[in-house]
Design a protein around this motif. Structure first.
Motif, PDB file in Angstrom:
ATOM      1  N   GLN A   1       0.794  -5.018  -7.470  1.00 15.93           N
ATOM      2  CA  GLN A   1       1.832  -5.833  -5.805  1.00 15.93           C
ATOM      3  C   GLN A   1       1.649  -4.486  -5.352  1.00 15.93           C
TER       4      GLN A   1
ATOM      5  N   ASP B   1       4.054  -2.759  -3.559  1.00 21.47           N
ATOM      6  CA  ASP B   1       4.747  -1.708  -4.141  1.00 21.47           C
ATOM      7  C   ASP B   1       4.518  -1.051  -5.789  1.00 21.47           C
ATOM      8  N   ASN B   2       3.630  -1.337  -6.301  1.00 26.97           N
ATOM      9  CA  ASN B   2       3.499  -0.396  -7.893  1.00 26.97           C
ATOM     10  C   ASN B   2       2.029   0.303  -7.156  1.00 26.97           C
TER      11      ASN B   2
ATOM     12  N   GLU C   1       2.044   3.093  -5.711  1.00 29.45           N
ATOM     13  CA  GLU C   1       2.236   3.954  -5.894  1.00 29.45           C
ATOM     14  C   GLU C   1       2.291   5.151  -6.900  1.00 29.45           C
TER      15      GLU C   1
ATOM     16  N   THR D   1      -3.628  -1.562   1.169  1.00 31.30           N
ATOM     17  CA  THR D   1      -2.115  -0.515   0.327  1.00 31.30           C
ATOM     18  C   THR D   1      -3.124   0.129  -0.803  1.00 31.30           C
TER      19      THR D   1
END
Length: 359
Positions: A217, A219-220, A222, A276
Motif C-alpha cells: 500500500q 502508506d507503507n 516510507e 508513490t
C-alpha cells in the motif's frame, strides 16, 4: 587496470551512443525520444541492420514461421528449466552462420519461443505465427491466443524499441567477443543471452514487482523503503552504472505505461502505488546518499509495463532478449565487418616462480 573495464574503449560503433552525463540515448543517429512510441520495432531494426524496413519486416515474418517448428522439441525437462534457460536451449538449435537468414531467425526466435514456452507452461498449445502481422503484434498474439488491442501492441512496441540497443553493455560485449572469433551469429547471440540472464544485467525487472508486492500500500512505502535502505538493501529499479541523471528509457516507458493506463489496462491502485514508491525512493536515496546520483532506471517501468501486458514475471528477461537481440545481431555483424579478434591483456598477481613440484 580498470576494474569492470570502466572507461575502456573496446570498439567503435555506429549503432548506439549512451551519454550518461546528459541522460541521452542515440540509436543509429536517432534520439530515443524520436523512436520509442513513434515507429515500429522493425523500422528501428532496419536502422541497425542498414536495410529496407519493409523487406526486413517480411523476412522476420517468414523467419518466425521457420523457427516455430523447433517448439516441437520442447519436453518436460526443458519446461522444468527457468524460462531464460529454456529459451537459450531452443535458440541453440538454430543453425550457425553469418548470413541474413541466420540473422533473421535469431531476431524472430525469442518472440516465438517466449510466447510458445509461456503457453506450454500454462498447459496450452503454442499458437503458430502469422507472418502478415508486425513482429510485436504477432508476439502478443502467439502469447494470448487472440489478437491484442492496439494499445497493448503500442506498449510492447515502445518497450522493444527502448531496449533494442544500449552501447557496449555486458551482453553486447559478450556477443562482440564471440563474433570476433568468427564463431557465427548464433554462437554470439547465445553468449549474449547467457550474460543477460545474470541478475546484475537482465534479471532485475521481476524483483521490482516483488518490491511493490512487499510494500503493498502507498502508506507503507516510507517505512518499508527506510528499513530496506537501513539494512543496506539495493532498491530495485533505481541507479545505473552509466547514467548520472535519469535514465531516458525510464521516461519513454513511463509515457508508454501512461497510455496503457488510459486505455484501462493498468489497475489504478497499482499505478498509484508505483508512483508513490518512486517518489519516496528518490527522496530517501537523495537524503541517504547525496553524493551518488541514483535515479529511476529502465527496470522500474519495464516491470509495470510487462505486468500490465499480462506477461509472466519469470519471462521478463526473455522479453528483454526479444528486444535486445536486434542489437546483439547488429553488433556481432559490425564486429565481423570492422573489428579484430578481441584479446585483452591481464596482469598476473599470483605467486612468483617456485621450484617444480616434488623437488
Amino acid at each position: 587496470m580498470s576494474s569492470g573495464l570502466d572507461d575502456v574503449i573496446a570498439a567503435e560503433t555506429a549503432l548506439s551512443d549512451v551519454d550518461g552525463l546528459q541522460g541521452r540515448l542515440i540509436i543509429a543517429g536517432h534520439s530515443l525520444d524520436a523512436l520509442a512510441g513513434q515507429v515500429e520495432f522493425e523500422a528501428v531494426l532496419a536502422l541497425l541492420l542498414d536495410c529496407d524496413p519493409a523487406d526486413l519486416k517480411a523476412a522476420i515474418g517468414a523467419a518466425r514461421l521457420r523457427v516455430f517448428d523447433h517448439l516441437s522439441a520442447v519436453d518436460g525437462a526443458l519446461l522444468n528449466m527457468s524460462p531464460v534457460e529454456a529459451l537459450r536451449a531452443l535458440m541453440a538449435r538454430l543453425a550457425d552462420g553469418e548470413d541474413d537468414e541466420t540473422a533473421h531467425a535469431l531476431i524472430a526466435a525469442p518472440a516465438v519461443f517466449t510466447a510458445g514456452l509461456t503457453r506450454l507452461r500454462q498447459g496450452l498449445s503454442p499458437v503458430p505465427p502469422d507472418q502478415t502481422l508486425g513482429h510485436t503484434a504477432d508476439m502478443l498474439t502467439m502469447t494470448y491466443g487472440r489478437h491484442p488491442a492496439p494499445e497493448q501492441v503500442a506498449a510492447l512496441e515502445a518497450y522493444l524499441v527502448t531496449v533494442v540497443d544500449h552501447g557496449l553493455n555486458a551482453s553486447t560485449f559478450a556477443a562482440r567477443v564471440v563474433a570476433s572469433t568468427r564463431a557465427g551469429l548464433t554462437s554470439a547471440v547465445l553468449a549474449a543471452l547467457s550474460a543477460l540472464k545474470g541478475p546484475l544485467h537482465g534479471g532485475a525487472p521481476g524483483p521490482v514487482l516483488d518490491m511493490l508486492d512487499a510494500i503493498g500500500q502507498p502508506d507503507n512505502a516510507e517505512k518499508w523503503l527506510t528499513r530496506a535502505l537501513g539494512d543496506g538493501e539495493r532498491l530495485m529499479g533505481f541507479g545505473h552504472r552509466i547514467y548520472r541523471v535519469r535514465d531516458p528509457r525510464a521516461d519513454a516507458l513511463k509515457a508508454a505505461l501512461a497510455k496503457l493506463a488510459a486505455a484501462g489496462y493498468v489497475p489504478p491502485e497499482r499505478l498509484t502505488l508505483a508512483e508513490t514508491v518512486e517518489a519516496t525512493a528518490l527522496r530517501l536515496l537523495k537524503q541517504k546518499k547525496p553524493d551518488r546520483p541514483l535515479e529511476t532506471n529502465v527496470e522500474f517501468y519495464t516491470a509495470l509495463l510487462l505486468e500490465s501486458l499480462c506477461l509472466p514475471r519469470g519471462a521478463f528477461t526473455c522479453v528483454f532478449a526479444a528486444g535486445r537481440v536486434g542489437g546483439w545481431v547488429a553488433h556481432a555483424r559490425e564486429q565481423i565487418a570492422t573489428g579484430r579478434l578481441m584479446r585483452p591483456q591481464s596482469r598476473y598477481i599470483g605467486h612468483n616462480v617456485t621450484a617444480p613440484l616434488g623437488v
